[in-house]
Design a protein around this motif. Structure first.
Motif, PDB file in Angstrom:
ATOM      1  N   VAL A 107      11.887  54.423  34.562  1.00  0.00           N
ATOM      2  CA  VAL A 107      11.265  54.990  35.532  1.00  0.00           C
ATOM      3  C   VAL A 107       9.842  55.753  35.464  1.00  0.00           C
ATOM      4  N   SER A 108       9.751  56.642  34.445  1.00  0.00           N
ATOM      5  CA  SER A 108       8.657  57.471  34.037  1.00  0.00           C
ATOM      6  C   SER A 108       7.803  56.599  33.640  1.00  0.00           C
ATOM      7  N   PHE A 109       8.024  55.630  32.754  1.00  0.00           N
ATOM      8  CA  PHE A 109       6.764  54.740  32.112  1.00  0.00           C
ATOM      9  C   PHE A 109       6.311  53.890  33.069  1.00  0.00           C
ATOM     10  N   ALA A 110       6.983  53.334  34.025  1.00  0.00           N
ATOM     11  CA  ALA A 110       6.708  52.360  35.192  1.00  0.00           C
ATOM     12  C   ALA A 110       5.694  53.274  36.226  1.00  0.00           C
ATOM     13  N   ILE A 111       6.105  54.570  36.326  1.00  0.00           N
ATOM     14  CA  ILE A 111       5.059  55.214  37.164  1.00  0.00           C
ATOM     15  C   ILE A 111       3.869  55.424  36.243  1.00  0.00           C
ATOM     16  N   SER A 112       3.760  55.656  35.044  1.00  0.00           N
ATOM     17  CA  SER A 112       2.402  55.889  34.336  1.00  0.00           C
ATOM     18  C   SER A 112       1.705  54.519  34.349  1.00  0.00           C
ATOM     19  N   GLY A 113       2.460  53.495  34.140  1.00  0.00           N
ATOM     20  CA  GLY A 113       1.592  52.127  33.956  1.00  0.00           C
ATOM     21  C   GLY A 113       1.118  51.916  35.389  1.00  0.00           C
ATOM     22  N   ALA A 114       1.776  52.088  36.523  1.00  0.00           N
ATOM     23  CA  ALA A 114       1.301  51.659  37.910  1.00  0.00           C
ATOM     24  C   ALA A 114       0.233  52.380  38.220  1.00  0.00           C
ATOM     25  N   MET A 115       0.244  53.834  37.733  1.00  0.00           N
ATOM     26  CA  MET A 115      -0.907  54.911  37.971  1.00  0.00           C
ATOM     27  C   MET A 115      -2.083  54.472  37.350  1.00  0.00           C
ATOM     28  N   ALA A 116      -2.096  54.129  36.195  1.00  0.00           N
ATOM     29  CA  ALA A 116      -3.361  53.596  35.143  1.00  0.00           C
ATOM     30  C   ALA A 116      -3.744  52.399  35.682  1.00  0.00           C
ATOM     31  N   ALA A 117      -2.925  51.546  36.342  1.00  0.00           N
ATOM     32  CA  ALA A 117      -3.395  50.225  36.966  1.00  0.00           C
ATOM     33  C   ALA A 117      -4.208  50.792  38.307  1.00  0.00           C
ATOM     34  N   LEU A 118      -3.728  51.438  39.105  1.00  0.00           N
ATOM     35  CA  LEU A 118      -4.514  52.324  40.235  1.00  0.00           C
ATOM     36  C   LEU A 118      -5.839  52.672  39.832  1.00  0.00           C
ATOM     37  N   GLU A 119      -5.911  53.230  38.691  1.00  0.00           N
ATOM     38  CA  GLU A 119      -7.245  53.860  38.233  1.00  0.00           C
ATOM     39  C   GLU A 119      -8.199  52.762  38.096  1.00  0.00           C
ATOM     40  N   LYS A 120      -7.899  51.563  37.789  1.00  0.00           N
ATOM     41  CA  LYS A 120      -8.505  50.700  37.666  1.00  0.00           C
ATOM     42  C   LYS A 120      -8.962  49.664  38.596  1.00  0.00           C
ATOM     43  N   LYS A 121      -8.340  50.215  39.710  1.00  0.00           N
ATOM     44  CA  LYS A 121      -8.462  49.430  41.135  1.00  0.00           C
ATOM     45  C   LYS A 121      -7.997  47.949  41.141  1.00  0.00           C
ATOM     46  N   VAL A 161      18.292  39.539  20.349  1.00  0.00           N
ATOM     47  CA  VAL A 161      17.485  38.267  21.046  1.00  0.00           C
ATOM     48  C   VAL A 161      18.507  37.611  22.048  1.00  0.00           C
ATOM     49  N   PRO A 162      18.181  37.497  23.220  1.00  0.00           N
ATOM     50  CA  PRO A 162      16.695  37.939  23.866  1.00  0.00           C
ATOM     51  C   PRO A 162      17.151  39.512  24.078  1.00  0.00           C
ATOM     52  N   PRO A 163      15.921  40.166  24.038  1.00  0.00           N
ATOM     53  CA  PRO A 163      15.835  41.708  24.021  1.00  0.00           C
ATOM     54  C   PRO A 163      16.435  42.034  25.483  1.00  0.00           C
ATOM     55  N   ALA A 164      17.089  43.235  25.596  1.00  0.00           N
ATOM     56  CA  ALA A 164      17.825  43.869  26.767  1.00  0.00           C
ATOM     57  C   ALA A 164      16.961  43.619  27.971  1.00  0.00           C
ATOM     58  N   ALA A 165      15.553  43.854  27.834  1.00  0.00           N
ATOM     59  CA  ALA A 165      15.002  43.720  29.183  1.00  0.00           C
ATOM     60  C   ALA A 165      15.026  42.283  29.859  1.00  0.00           C
ATOM     61  N   PHE A 166      15.557  41.184  29.115  1.00  0.00           N
ATOM     62  CA  PHE A 166      15.609  39.945  29.581  1.00  0.00           C
ATOM     63  C   PHE A 166      17.244  39.636  29.833  1.00  0.00           C
ATOM     64  N   SER A 167      17.842  39.899  28.972  1.00  0.00           N
ATOM     65  CA  SER A 167      19.180  39.829  28.987  1.00  0.00           C
ATOM     66  C   SER A 167      20.016  40.499  30.085  1.00  0.00           C
ATOM     67  N   ASP A 168      19.312  41.808  30.605  1.00  0.00           N
ATOM     68  CA  ASP A 168      19.859  42.656  31.508  1.00  0.00           C
ATOM     69  C   ASP A 168      18.852  42.857  32.512  1.00  0.00           C
ATOM     70  N   GLY A 169      18.726  42.479  33.625  1.00  0.00           N
ATOM     71  CA  GLY A 169      17.869  42.366  34.552  1.00  0.00           C
ATOM     72  C   GLY A 169      17.542  43.825  35.236  1.00  0.00           C
ATOM     73  N   THR A 170      18.642  44.779  34.969  1.00  0.00           N
ATOM     74  CA  THR A 170      18.627  45.978  35.504  1.00  0.00           C
ATOM     75  C   THR A 170      17.104  46.621  35.469  1.00  0.00           C
ATOM     76  N   TYR A 171      16.646  46.833  34.322  1.00  0.00           N
ATOM     77  CA  TYR A 171      15.401  47.441  33.791  1.00  0.00           C
ATOM     78  C   TYR A 171      14.217  46.945  34.541  1.00  0.00           C
ATOM     79  N   MET A 172      14.196  45.748  34.498  1.00  0.00           N
ATOM     80  CA  MET A 172      13.185  44.842  35.225  1.00  0.00           C
ATOM     81  C   MET A 172      13.005  45.306  36.633  1.00  0.00           C
ATOM     82  N   LYS A 173      14.258  45.251  37.318  1.00  0.00           N
ATOM     83  CA  LYS A 173      14.244  45.538  38.756  1.00  0.00           C
ATOM     84  C   LYS A 173      13.819  46.844  39.043  1.00  0.00           C
ATOM     85  N   ILE A 174      14.431  47.962  38.289  1.00  0.00           N
ATOM     86  CA  ILE A 174      14.071  49.188  38.101  1.00  0.00           C
ATOM     87  C   ILE A 174      12.502  49.515  38.020  1.00  0.00           C
TER      88      ILE A 174
END
Length: 215
Positions: free
Chosen positions: A17-31, A59-72
């Motif tokens: 959650v923390s990094f998703a917020i950080s990444g999204a906010m960095a994206a917003l700064e670039k419009k 393999v595959p990494p947890a991000a792909f084998s468990d969709g929970t983190y992708m959804k979050i």
């Protein structure tokens, strides 16, 4: 699932959650548009864990084998976009405050992922390899931010300011040393996260940077 496993699962979710917020906010700064915000939010949240899992042979990494983190990460990024869209005037007029908030979430994500990355290395049988444990913690913590910065055309944050990777390395090192001294895992984790987060905040407040060859 035992209490310790629940704790580290919560830590993974908090970092996501923390990094998703950080990444999204960095994206917003670039419009960028909604899709760009989602992509950068997910990338920042998941890339470090993907690099980590590839290094330990998951393999595959947890991000792909468990969709929970992708959804979050997806939902978090959308919420950040909608909040900025609905309160666009306040967002633009308070950009310094927004940058401070972004920095806090980034530091929180860095601390959480540094510790979970080191924990994965030890759980995979590398407890005796201190270098790899600490290195994997750092890679997990900084990997998403590096990819985010490259995607928005910036020199990666860890290479230019505010003692970023150094904080991750120190937090991971403290966590490893405490565990080797038989300190309880969760206690060591809280201390490690506190070291990373505290150092990042102090570096921001007091403008601490590593020496550069040229001013």
């Amino acid at each position: 699932m035992v209490f310790g496993e629940i704790f580290f699962s919560i830590l993974e979710i908090a970092g996501t959650v923390s990094f998703a917020i950080s990444g999204a906010m960095a994206a917003l700064e670039k419009k960028v548009d909604l899709f760009g915000v989602i992509v950068l939010g997910i990338t920042t949240a998941l890339a470090g864990g993907i690099f980590r899992d590839m290094l330990v042979g998951r393999v595959p990494p947890a991000a792909f084998s468990d969709g929970t983190y992708m959804k979050i990460a997806f939902v978090t990024s959308v919420i950040v976009f909608l909040a900025a869209w609905m309160f666009s005037d306040k967002y633009v007029n308070n950009i310094q405050v927004i940058d401070t908030i972004n920095n806090i979430f980034d530091a929180a994500g860095l601390g959480a992922f540094t510790i979970t990355g080191a924990k994965v290395a030890m759980s995979m049988g590398y407890m005796d390899n201190s270098f790899f444990v600490i290195f994997l913690g750092m890679v997990t913590g900084v990997g998403g931010g590096i990819l985010r910065d490259l995607m928005i055309g910036e020199i990666p944050f860890i290479l230019r300011k505010r003692i970023y990777a150094v904080a991750s390395l120190l937090g991971g090192c403290i966590y490893y040393v405490l565990l080797s001294k038989n300190v309880a895992d969760m206690t060591a984790a809280f201390i490690g996260i506190g070291i990373v987060f505290g150092l990042r905040m102090l570096a921001t407040i007091f403008r601490w940077n590593l020496p550069k060859a040229f001013k």
